[in-house]
Design a protein around this motif. Structure first.
Motif, PDB file in Angstrom:
ATOM      1  N   GLY A  69      18.110  22.031  34.204  1.00 56.82           N
ATOM      2  CA  GLY A  69      19.033  22.861  34.877  1.00 56.82           C
ATOM      3  C   GLY A  69      20.047  24.055  34.133  1.00 56.82           C
ATOM      4  N   SER A  70      19.655  24.147  32.872  1.00 52.64           N
ATOM      5  CA  SER A  70      20.524  25.070  32.100  1.00 52.64           C
ATOM      6  C   SER A  70      19.695  26.555  31.871  1.00 52.64           C
ATOM      7  CB  SER A  70      20.940  24.688  30.958  1.00 52.64           C
ATOM      8  OG  SER A  70      21.572  23.436  30.775  1.00 52.64           O
ATOM      9  N   ILE A  71      18.534  26.286  31.893  1.00 58.00           N
ATOM     10  CA  ILE A  71      17.647  27.766  31.738  1.00 58.00           C
ATOM     11  C   ILE A  71      17.176  28.132  33.080  1.00 58.00           C
ATOM     12  CG2 ILE A  71      15.534  28.553  30.575  1.00 58.00           C
ATOM     13  CD1 ILE A  71      15.638  26.261  28.687  1.00 58.00           C
ATOM     14  N   GLN A  72      17.337  29.718  33.174  1.00 55.56           N
ATOM     15  CA  GLN A  72      16.999  30.292  34.267  1.00 55.56           C
ATOM     16  C   GLN A  72      15.606  30.868  34.024  1.00 55.56           C
ATOM     17  OE1 GLN A  72      18.922  34.265  34.475  1.00 55.56           O
ATOM     18  NE2 GLN A  72      17.896  34.841  36.411  1.00 55.56           N
ATOM     19  N   LEU A  73      14.714  30.451  35.259  1.00 56.09           N
ATOM     20  CA  LEU A  73      13.360  30.809  35.165  1.00 56.09           C
ATOM     21  C   LEU A  73      13.286  32.056  35.932  1.00 56.09           C
ATOM     22  CD1 LEU A  73      11.852  27.288  35.606  1.00 56.09           C
ATOM     23  CD2 LEU A  73      11.481  28.736  33.621  1.00 56.09           C
ATOM     24  N   ILE A  74      12.769  33.148  35.444  1.00 58.55           N
ATOM     25  CA  ILE A  74      12.223  34.592  36.034  1.00 58.55           C
ATOM     26  C   ILE A  74      10.595  34.496  36.137  1.00 58.55           C
ATOM     27  CG2 ILE A  74      12.154  36.842  36.000  1.00 58.55           C
ATOM     28  CD1 ILE A  74      14.728  34.745  33.875  1.00 58.55           C
ATOM     29  N   THR A  75      10.329  34.334  37.418  1.00 58.79           N
ATOM     30  CA  THR A  75       8.791  34.373  37.679  1.00 58.79           C
ATOM     31  C   THR A  75       8.156  35.858  37.771  1.00 58.79           C
ATOM     32  OG1 THR A  75       9.418  32.382  39.005  1.00 58.79           O
ATOM     33  CG2 THR A  75       7.186  33.597  39.369  1.00 58.79           C
ATOM     34  N   ALA A  76       7.199  36.196  37.044  1.00 53.74           N
ATOM     35  CA  ALA A  76       6.793  37.299  36.561  1.00 53.74           C
ATOM     36  C   ALA A  76       5.539  37.271  37.810  1.00 53.74           C
ATOM     37  CB  ALA A  76       6.253  37.685  35.399  1.00 53.74           C
ATOM     38  N   ARG A  77       4.873  38.369  37.897  1.00 53.06           N
ATOM     39  CA  ARG A  77       3.639  38.428  38.703  1.00 53.06           C
ATOM     40  C   ARG A  77       2.365  38.289  38.043  1.00 53.06           C
ATOM     41  NH1 ARG A  77       7.893  37.468  41.031  1.00 53.06           N
ATOM     42  NH2 ARG A  77       8.172  38.193  43.357  1.00 53.06           N
ATOM     43  N   GLY A  78       2.579  38.251  36.533  1.00 48.78           N
ATOM     44  CA  GLY A  78       1.286  38.299  35.740  1.00 48.78           C
ATOM     45  C   GLY A  78       1.695  38.011  34.359  1.00 48.78           C
ATOM     46  N   GLU A  79       0.671  37.352  33.702  1.00 47.52           N
ATOM     47  CA  GLU A  79       1.268  36.826  32.227  1.00 47.52           C
ATOM     48  C   GLU A  79       1.564  37.914  31.386  1.00 47.52           C
ATOM     49  OE1 GLU A  79      -1.309  33.553  34.235  1.00 47.52           O
ATOM     50  OE2 GLU A  79      -1.706  35.769  33.863  1.00 47.52           O
ATOM     51  N   SER A  80       0.774  39.062  31.731  1.00 47.26           N
ATOM     52  CA  SER A  80       1.048  40.331  30.643  1.00 47.26           C
ATOM     53  C   SER A  80       2.201  40.716  31.108  1.00 47.26           C
ATOM     54  CB  SER A  80      -0.065  41.315  31.037  1.00 47.26           C
ATOM     55  OG  SER A  80       0.524  42.627  30.431  1.00 47.26           O
ATOM     56  N   GLY A  81       2.925  40.916  32.316  1.00 43.18           N
ATOM     57  CA  GLY A  81       4.256  41.270  32.565  1.00 43.18           C
ATOM     58  C   GLY A  81       5.315  40.263  32.154  1.00 43.18           C
ATOM     59  N   ALA A  82       4.854  38.908  32.131  1.00 49.58           N
ATOM     60  CA  ALA A  82       5.881  38.030  31.798  1.00 49.58           C
ATOM     61  C   ALA A  82       6.248  38.080  30.303  1.00 49.58           C
ATOM     62  CB  ALA A  82       5.359  36.556  32.077  1.00 49.58           C
ATOM     63  N   VAL A  83       5.161  38.460  29.335  1.00 44.95           N
ATOM     64  CA  VAL A  83       5.437  38.670  28.039  1.00 44.95           C
ATOM     65  C   VAL A  83       6.259  39.755  27.479  1.00 44.95           C
ATOM     66  CG1 VAL A  83       4.250  39.047  25.625  1.00 44.95           C
ATOM     67  CG2 VAL A  83       3.223  37.224  27.380  1.00 44.95           C
ATOM     68  N   ASN A  84       5.828  40.956  28.441  1.00 48.13           N
ATOM     69  CA  ASN A  84       6.804  42.171  28.294  1.00 48.13           C
ATOM     70  C   ASN A  84       8.203  41.908  28.518  1.00 48.13           C
ATOM     71  OD1 ASN A  84       3.929  43.885  29.450  1.00 48.13           O
ATOM     72  ND2 ASN A  84       4.493  44.138  27.309  1.00 48.13           N
ATOM     73  N   MET A  85       8.481  40.865  29.652  1.00 52.62           N
ATOM     74  CA  MET A  85       9.825  40.880  30.067  1.00 52.62           C
ATOM     75  C   MET A  85      10.712  40.057  28.897  1.00 52.62           C
ATOM     76  SD  MET A  85       9.290  39.663  33.932  1.00 52.62           S
ATOM     77  CE  MET A  85       8.346  40.617  35.015  1.00 52.62           C
ATOM     78  N   ALA A  86       9.995  39.079  28.347  1.00 47.81           N
ATOM     79  CA  ALA A  86      10.329  38.287  27.163  1.00 47.81           C
ATOM     80  C   ALA A  86      10.738  39.325  25.970  1.00 47.81           C
ATOM     81  CB  ALA A  86       9.661  37.008  26.669  1.00 47.81           C
ATOM     82  N   ASP A  87       9.843  40.315  25.868  1.00 48.23           N
ATOM     83  CA  ASP A  87       9.983  41.328  24.754  1.00 48.23           C
ATOM     84  C   ASP A  87      11.250  42.256  24.971  1.00 48.23           C
ATOM     85  OD1 ASP A  87       9.663  43.384  22.989  1.00 48.23           O
ATOM     86  OD2 ASP A  87       7.338  43.587  23.460  1.00 48.23           O
ATOM     87  N   GLY A  88      11.293  42.648  26.171  1.00 52.22           N
ATOM     88  CA  GLY A  88      12.259  43.560  26.524  1.00 52.22           C
ATOM     89  C   GLY A  88      13.597  42.763  26.418  1.00 52.22           C
ATOM     90  N   TYR A  89      13.614  41.684  26.920  1.00 54.95           N
ATOM     91  CA  TYR A  89      14.990  40.949  26.839  1.00 54.95           C
ATOM     92  C   TYR A  89      15.213  40.618  25.552  1.00 54.95           C
ATOM     93  CZ  TYR A  89      17.945  36.643  27.037  1.00 54.95           C
ATOM     94  OH  TYR A  89      18.822  35.630  26.881  1.00 54.95           O
ATOM     95  N   ALA A  90      14.433  40.450  24.666  1.00 51.60           N
ATOM     96  CA  ALA A  90      14.846  40.140  23.091  1.00 51.60           C
ATOM     97  C   ALA A  90      15.376  41.534  22.396  1.00 51.60           C
ATOM     98  CB  ALA A  90      13.398  39.531  22.374  1.00 51.60           C
ATOM     99  N   ARG A  91      14.476  42.693  22.701  1.00 48.41           N
ATOM    100  CA  ARG A  91      15.066  43.947  22.159  1.00 48.41           C
ATOM    101  C   ARG A  91      16.418  44.387  22.698  1.00 48.41           C
ATOM    102  NH1 ARG A  91       9.621  47.879  21.643  1.00 48.41           N
ATOM    103  NH2 ARG A  91       8.136  46.393  22.336  1.00 48.41           N
ATOM    104  N   ALA A  92      16.612  44.300  23.888  1.00 52.09           N
ATOM    105  CA  ALA A  92      18.063  44.633  24.410  1.00 52.09           C
ATOM    106  C   ALA A  92      19.036  43.531  24.049  1.00 52.09           C
ATOM    107  CB  ALA A  92      17.827  44.434  25.842  1.00 52.09           C
ATOM    108  N   THR A  93      18.897  42.423  23.573  1.00 49.14           N
ATOM    109  CA  THR A  93      19.709  41.368  23.228  1.00 49.14           C
ATOM    110  C   THR A  93      19.895  40.865  22.082  1.00 49.14           C
ATOM    111  OG1 THR A  93      18.382  39.573  23.931  1.00 49.14           O
ATOM    112  CG2 THR A  93      19.739  40.670  25.664  1.00 49.14           C
ATOM    113  N   GLY A  94      18.895  41.250  21.229  1.00 47.70           N
ATOM    114  CA  GLY A  94      18.625  40.751  19.579  1.00 47.70           C
ATOM    115  C   GLY A  94      18.664  39.040  19.592  1.00 47.70           C
TER     116      GLY A  94
END
Length: 564
Positions: A46-71
């Motif tokens: 229950g502690s981790i928010q899951l964000i459902t992408a529409r494709g695996e390629s996009g899911a990786v980009n989301m994790a990438d963008g999250y990391a770049r914006a937050t560190g």
């Protein structure tokens, strides 16, 4: 009866506990029969928010963008075989940009690994595929070793050279009952942050004596959090500051010493040729940012980089300082503090002249789009995160004339792949929910991951998309025009983007003039949900000078004989 209760402790439960220990609060991905136990364990904990992408390629980009914006560490969960393959291209982007991403993927049941028997989602050699796309890839060999493996993978993703790491977990292992174990150790160690014992006196002498110093700031400045140190050093010694794409925001781009991302432009090349010292900080010196490494640098070159293999990779270095840039720069500043340094005011004036010259020359090429960049910078908050896909406006002025004032507010496709901007922007917005996130994209690239618009709506993100519609691959059109004088495979049939966006749940308008664009942008900024502005580039009109690609691009495609 509580359906979320599970009495037996499994590999997936141990995995989730280790992610939480690593500080993970969000994970991106797509659920599958080959990762369902992991998803269920995340749900139960229950502690981790899951964000459902529409494709695996996009899911990786989301994790990438999250990391770049937050560190922070970006986490993505995909399926086996085709799902892992879909992720590979975006993992290459994270590798190229040096982004800490943990990619967790399933595998076929352990008895069928490598058998070729046709187990569903089977891949001939998934681990090798992941190794080729990532910094490193590992397979869980024993369920009981999941905790040390994940701990090692997180550390590896965060260790210089930083990059994505894949962990494969066979599906039968994910539900295996294992002992609950706590491995006692310190926090996740980021190796390679050793502080040098001292700064060589020869380095101090060269820096003190330099009359025309240049600092080249790269992505390593951003990842090390050394922006303040870079600015302080530049001001102390009177150095010009040029940046790579990844280094934008190293110092505020309205600073009088900041020339910015213009290294391959002729006035900056001339400044570098006359410089007597280069201090590069976390720079890869990419081919497209150095005119194919034709940009000359001074003989005296002090390189600061956390990756020892970066030294002498693209340009010769006279003094290499390997370690954390922030620590090294602090020590360098301490060594310089007892020196008498008087910056050359004539040189500082020259730097300001070059800064103004390259900006003015670029503005002369924009035609009607000059009002676009000025309107964006005037209306958008200073801490807006600008994400840029590969498109003409982004390449020409979005990456150079839109001033960036803070680290982690400029994100672009380091590897040059199109279509990754939308999911990357979504990840950035997930990570920085209180900031404005704006995506610049072209119609050709945007269609690659267009389905991720639904993710933005489902997550109720106030993302602003500026879509430049020229009905084709504009960058390639211009390169073909310059190289061959003819075009092939660059004209595209696109949907009605306004109708498409509205059907997805966006507010959307099409604009055909600078005035209409600025007005619509003001409306989008005040809107609380996702919005799109479609720029009709035919109606707006052409740039005053066509963009022919990176320096030397057209020349590279001319017929030539190769030496033997």
């Amino acid at each position: 009866m509580n359906t979320l209760v599970q009495t037996e402790f499994t590999t997936s439960d141990a995995l989730v506990k280790e992610l939480i220990r690593a500080g993970v609060t969000q994970a991106f991905g797509i659920v599958s029969i080959h990762n369902m136990p992991i998803y269920d364990a995340i749900l139960r904990e229950g502690s981790i928010q899951l964000i459902t992408a529409r494709g695996e390629s996009g899911a990786v980009n989301m994790a990438d963008g999250y990391a770049r914006a937050t560190g922070k560490l970006g986490v993505v969960i995909t399926s086996t075989g085709t799902g892992a393959g879909n992720a590979a291209g975006s993992l290459v982007e994270a590798w190229s940009a040096g982004v800490p991403v943990l990619h967790i993927t399933g595998e076929v049941a352990s008895p069928y690994l490598g058998t070729g028997r046709g187990y569903i989602h089977e891949c001939k050699d998934q681990l090798s595929m992941m190794k080729g796309a990532c910094k490193e890839a590992f397979r869980l060999r024993q369920p009981e070793q999941v905790v040390p493996l994940i701990r090692h993978a997180v550390s590896e993703a965060s260790t210089a050279p930083v990059g994505p790491v894949t962990v494969e977990i066979p599906i039968d292992y994910q539900s295996a009952i294992i002992p609950e174990v706590m491995i006692e150790s310190g926090d996740y160690a980021i190796k390679g942050k050793e502080i040098p014992l001292n700064i060589n006196k020869g380095i101090v002498t060269k820096v003190t004596a330099a009359r025309r110093p240049v600092i080249w700031a790269g992505g390593g400045v951003i990842s090390s959090g050394s922006s303040n140190e870079v600015q302080a050093l530049a001001e102390l010694i009177g150095a010009a500051v040029i940046t790579s794409q990844s280094g934008k925001g190293s110092i505020p781009e309205d600073h009088p010493l900041c020339i910015g991302h213009f290294a391959a432009h002729q006035p900056v090349r001339e400044l570098l040729e006359k410089a007597d010292l280069l201090i590069s900080v976390g720079v890869r010196f990419r081919s497209n940012e150095t005119a194919g490494w034709e940009v000359s640098v001074p003989k005296d070159h002090i390189s600061i980089d956390i990756d020892c293999q970066a030294i002498n990779r693209n340009y010769d270095v006279t003094h290499g300082l390997v370690g954390d840039a922030k620590s090294i720069l602090k020590q360098l500043m301490e060594a310089l503090s007892i020196q008498s340094i008087t910056p050359d005011q004539n040189y500082i004036n020259e730097v300001g002249s070059v800064r103004n010259q390259v900006r003015a020359a670029l503005r002369e090429t924009l035609g009607p789009y000059e009002a676009f960049v000025d309107g964006m910078r005037r209306l958008l908050p200073q801490d807006t995160i600008l994400v840029r896909d590969v498109t003409v406006p982004a390449n020409v002025w979005g990456s150079r004339l839109f001033d960036i004032y803070q680290p982690r507010t400029s994100i672009h496709a380091s590897g040059g792949g199109i279509g990754q901007g939308l999911p990357t922007a979504i990840g950035a917005q997930i990570g920085q929910k209180d900031r404005k996130v704006v995506l610049m994209a072209g119609d050709g690239g945007f269609m690659v991951n267009v389905g991720e618009m639904a993710t933005a709506v489902q997550e109720q993100l106030p993302l602003i998309i500026i879509l430049f519609d020229d009905a084709g691959y504009g960058v390639l059109r211009n390169i073909q025009d310059a190289a061959y004088g003819r075009r092939v495979a660059v004209d595209l049939l696109s949907p009605d983007f306004v109708m498409l966006a509205k059907s997805m749940g966006f507010t959307a308008e099409r604009v055909g003039s600078p005035e209409a664009f600025v007005s619509q942008l003001e409306t989008a900024i005040s809107y609380k949900g996702p919005s799109m502005i479609v720029v009709d580039m035919e109606a707006v009109g052409p740039m005053a000078k066509p963009f022919g690609g990176p320096p030397g691009a057209a020349k590279a495609f001319q017929p030539k004989k190769l030496g033997r």
